[in-house]
Design an enzyme around this catalytic site. Structure first.
Site, short mmCIF file in Angstrom:
data_model
loop_
_atom_site.label_atom_id
_atom_site.label_comp_id
_atom_site.label_asym_id
_atom_site.label_seq_id
_atom_site.Cartn_x
_atom_site.Cartn_y
_atom_site.Cartn_z
CB SER A 124 82.70 -6.90 -38.70
OG SER A 124 82.71 -7.93 -39.55
CG ASN A 125 85.86 -11.25 -37.61
OD1 ASN A 125 86.25 -11.35 -38.54
ND2 ASN A 125 84.64 -11.69 -36.86
#
Ligand code: CTP
Length: 424
Positions: free
Chosen positions: A222-223
């Site tokens: 993810s980020n």
């Protein structure tokens, strides 16, 4: 708190009635004032037993009206002060919104029946502006068919209800009748004040937050996106009267009042939601793609939790190779549709050659506008509350100063209003 909302300069008459939730009305008065609203408070006699007029007078800097027969508390007798005898007409006439929070069963009943025996009920009877009620009472009182009938009568006549919700009440019991929190009430005010705004009748789809690309049942790629910018855009679009669908990856934010929220997790589910809500038989007026969609996902999602290799357990470093594939480019797919949104807006997070890279994305993805931000800039990017962005179109680039994410949302919606107006 932003002064750039639909509340700025609006005259809000806040009616406070006799419930213990009256103390929360103080927070409400304070927030509304900070957001630029001119808040005139009317208190019932019972409300003054819980909170004093001075509390509201101090928070709003304006006169507080607590009686039909006596003069207002404070306010200095300026041109904005109304003598008590005409206060009910004056307050009702000049108000943009009448907000009753907390609204007790007694006051709801009086207003439903058209009784007018104190300044608040008189004002409600004379009011032509929208009315919002945030009920607060014991569950038994709220669920009583008498109260339900009054609520229904008022709803049919156009009164907008904010809550109540299920929760712990003053009696210590859990039940339906707890007043919604001040921030949510403010969301209702924004929705009601904005609904006839410049985007009235327009469908706007906003995406927000990160996506999570699963590796195994417990891990994902993810980020750092928090969704703040996308949620702020959705709120600004609600303020402007749009019918807003907010497609969000996993974030810890509650959606603005009035939006239709669609929760997704990975790029694939975001793609499906965007195509369903913005294209084909459901063509949106605008798509604002502010989500930080993961560009890559693991080639395979393991059904079992991936174990460490035997060698690694023996502390001998063993490289672990993860195969990745690109996720679908959602924007590209959207703008290739025949029934694409009228206006499509993308975001570009860049760390070098900001304008050139963003312009290349604008062209490649066939966008109407790209909002570019330099992720290396101070006070900007994922976790900050502020952003420093450029608006890039085929015609040119505009550098906006450092501003809150809320203000970026407002500026973007202003741009959209103009672009859609040109189309007509
Ligand atoms: N976007 C998208 N689908 C993806 C990845 C990104 O629709 N799979 C959208 C984002 O929501 C954003 C815009 O495309 O509005 C730009 O995303 P960005 O990741 O910055 O650009 P990329 O085209 O992925 O290029 P690069 O990562 O090479 O900079």
């Amino acid at each position: 708190m932003s002064q750039h909302t639909v509340l700025a300069g609006k005259r809000v008459v806040l009616g406070v009635t006799g419930s213990i939730a009256a103390y929360k009305a103080a927070t409400l008065a304070s927030r509304l004032t900070q957001m630029g609203a001119l808040v005139d408070v009317i208190m019932t006699e019972a409300a003054t037993r819980f909170v004093t007029p001075l509390t509201f007078q101090s928070l709003t800097g304006r006169a507080v009206y607590a009686s039909l027969w006596e003069n207002a508390h404070g306010g200095g007798g300026g041109p904005d002060d109304l003598g008590s005898h005409i206060a009910h007409v004056g307050l009702a006439e000049r108000a943009d919104l009448l907000l009753l929070a907390p609204a007790t069963a007694n006051t709801i009943a009086k207003i439903a029946l058209g009784l007018a025996d104190d300044l608040l009920s008189v004002t409600a009877l004379a009011a032509r502006c929208p009315i919002i009620m945030a009920p607060a009472m014991d569950a038994g009182m709220y669920e009583n068919p008498v109260t339900q009938a009054h609520v229904e009568t008022l709803r049919v006549r156009g009164v907008h209800f904010a809550g109540p919700v299920v929760g712990r009440m003053a009696s210590g019991l859990e039940g339906m009748g707890r007043m919604v929190e001040p921030d949510e009430i403010i969301g209702h005010c924004r929705y009601v004040l904005g609904r006839n705004g410049p985007l009235h009748g327009r469908r706007v789809v906003v995406t927000a937050g990160p996506t999570r690309e699963p590796l195994d049942p417990v891990r994902f790629i993810s980020n750092h996106s928090t969704g703040k910018q996308g949620f702020a855009i959705a709120q600004a679009a609600v303020d402007a009267g749009a019918d807003v669908t907010l497609i969000s990856g996993p974030v810890a934010l509650s959606a603005p009042v009035g939006v239709h929220r669609v929760d997704v997790t990975d790029a694939d589910s975001m793609r499906a939601a965007v195509l369903a809500h913005a294209t084909r038989g459901n063509q949106a007026d605008a798509l604002i793609m502010s989500a930080a969609v993961a560009d890559f996902r693991p080639l395979r999602e393991s059904d079992e939790k991936i174990k460490k290799a035997e060698e690694t357990k023996r502390r001998r470093p063993a490289p672990f190779t993860l195969e990745l594939v690109q996720t679908p480019d959602i924007l590209l797919e959207v703008t290739q549709q025949v029934a694409r949104p009228r206006v499509t807006i993308g975001f570009a997070a860049e760390s070098e050659d900001l304008i050139e890279n963003a312009r290349a994305k604008l062209e490649q993805k066939r966008l109407d506008l790209i909002v570019a931000n330099d992720i290396t800039a101070e006070d900007a990017g994922f976790e900050a509350d502020t952003n420093r962005v450029h608006f890039i179109t085929a015609e040119g680039a505009e550098a906006l100063p450092l501003m809150s994410k809320e203000e970026v949302g407002v500026r973007l919606v202003e741009w959209l209003v103009e672009r859609l107006a040109e189309e007509r």
